[in-house]
Enzyme design. Structure first.
Site, PDB file in Angstrom:
ATOM      1  CB  SER A 150      -0.909   0.018   1.234  1.00 31.61           C
ATOM      2  OG  SER A 150      -1.541   1.272   1.389  1.00 31.61           O
ATOM      3  CE1 TYR A 163      -4.979  -2.403   4.301  1.00 34.34           C
ATOM      4  CE2 TYR A 163      -3.856  -0.315   3.908  1.00 34.34           C
ATOM      5  CZ  TYR A 163      -4.382  -1.500   3.436  1.00 34.34           C
ATOM      6  OH  TYR A 163      -4.305  -1.795   2.096  1.00 34.34           O
ATOM      7  CE  LYS A 167      -2.152  -4.274   2.528  1.00 32.87           C
ATOM      8  NZ  LYS A 167      -2.159  -5.436   1.603  1.00 32.87           N
TER       9      LYS A 167
END
Length: 271
Positions: A150, A163, A167
């Site tokens: 990401s 999150y 990543k």
């Protein structure tokens, strides 16, 4: 003397066998179609059985579906072993499957269970996929392992803390594996998307509204990032044109992560 060879147009993965996790929808489904169109035999891995099987049936010969929860190592072992039994090899492992926060919130509002869920799929799932792909690639002394990471790994604020850490783990894994597996001729890279409207990210909101907001916030005007932009980046990393590319995080964000909004605001004030 330099040598140059090119696959037939549209067949950049001719003769290759690829697994794409999270291949039933979103970026994964687009990658399945693009890899298939470019000549690869593709195995779709997902937990969305109806969608995965429907896509395999739609694309026809050379595409199959296997149910796989990538956080379950036995499922991953079965995925890789079944693929090799069917096609005799595995050339490309695209660890694309991932999940996002149920609620995009601060660390103060994030339960431990949400963090564990994100790490289990986004980080550990990719680790297991790479582990068992490497298991069958090392004896062949070649292979390509890909991940979807990401753009939040490049600039703070694009993702929640949970999150983002999941990543960052993917990017760290890419670099570590590229260093370890290079001796076996195995390349390891990842693609890091800016925000885009997929079924997972829109969560019932009109995709056009999401795209409009992302475009307004983005740096590259006149363009909207869609799933084919990420799938085509993965295609490049998977094909022989990228034969000396390894350990890289290919950020597909229209230059967003290199933009300093403070400087741009000051520039606009001056002018």
């Amino acid at each position: 003397m330099n040598s140059y060879s090119s696959a037939a147009p549209g067949k950049r993965l001719e003769g290759k066998v690829a697994i794409i996790t999270g291949g039933a929808s979103g970026i994964g489904a687009t990658a399945v179609q693009i890899f298939h169109d470019n000549g690869a035999k593709v195995v779709i891995s997902d937990v969305q059985d109806k969608l995965g099987q429907a896509l395999a049936d739609k694309l026809g010969e050379g595409v199959s579906y296997i149910h796989c929860d990538i956080s379950n190592e036995n499922d991953v072992i079965n995925l890789v072993d079944t693929t090799v039994a069917k096609y005799g090899k595995l050339d490309i492992m695209y660890n694309n499957a991932g999940v996002i926060d149920r609620n995009f919130g601060s660390i103060l509002d994030t339960p431990k269970s949400d963090l564990e869920r994100l790490l289990s799929v986004n980080t550990i799932g990719g680790f297991l996929g790479a582990k068992h792909a490497a298991r069958v690639m090392v004896p062949k002394q070649k292979g390509c392992i890909l991940f979807t990471a990401s753009a939040c790994t490049e600039i703070a604020g694009l993702g929640s803390p949970a999150y983002t850490v999941s990543k960052y783990g993917v990017v760290a894994l890419v670099k570590s594996l590229a260093a370890e597996l290079g001796q076996y001729g195995i390349r390891v890279n990842c693609v890091s998307p800016y925000g885009l409207a997929t079924g997972m990210s829109t969560a019932g909101v009109d995709p056009a509204l999401i795209e409009s907001s992302l475009s307004e916030m983005g740096n590259l005007k006149g363009q909207v990032l869609k799933t084919d932009g990420i799938a085509n980046a993965a295609l490049y990393l998977a094909c022989d044109e990228a034969s000396y590319v390894s350990g890289q995080n290919l950020v597909v964000d229209g230059g967003f992560s290199i933009l300093n909004p403070t400087i741009m605001k000051a520039y606009n004030l001056i002018n």
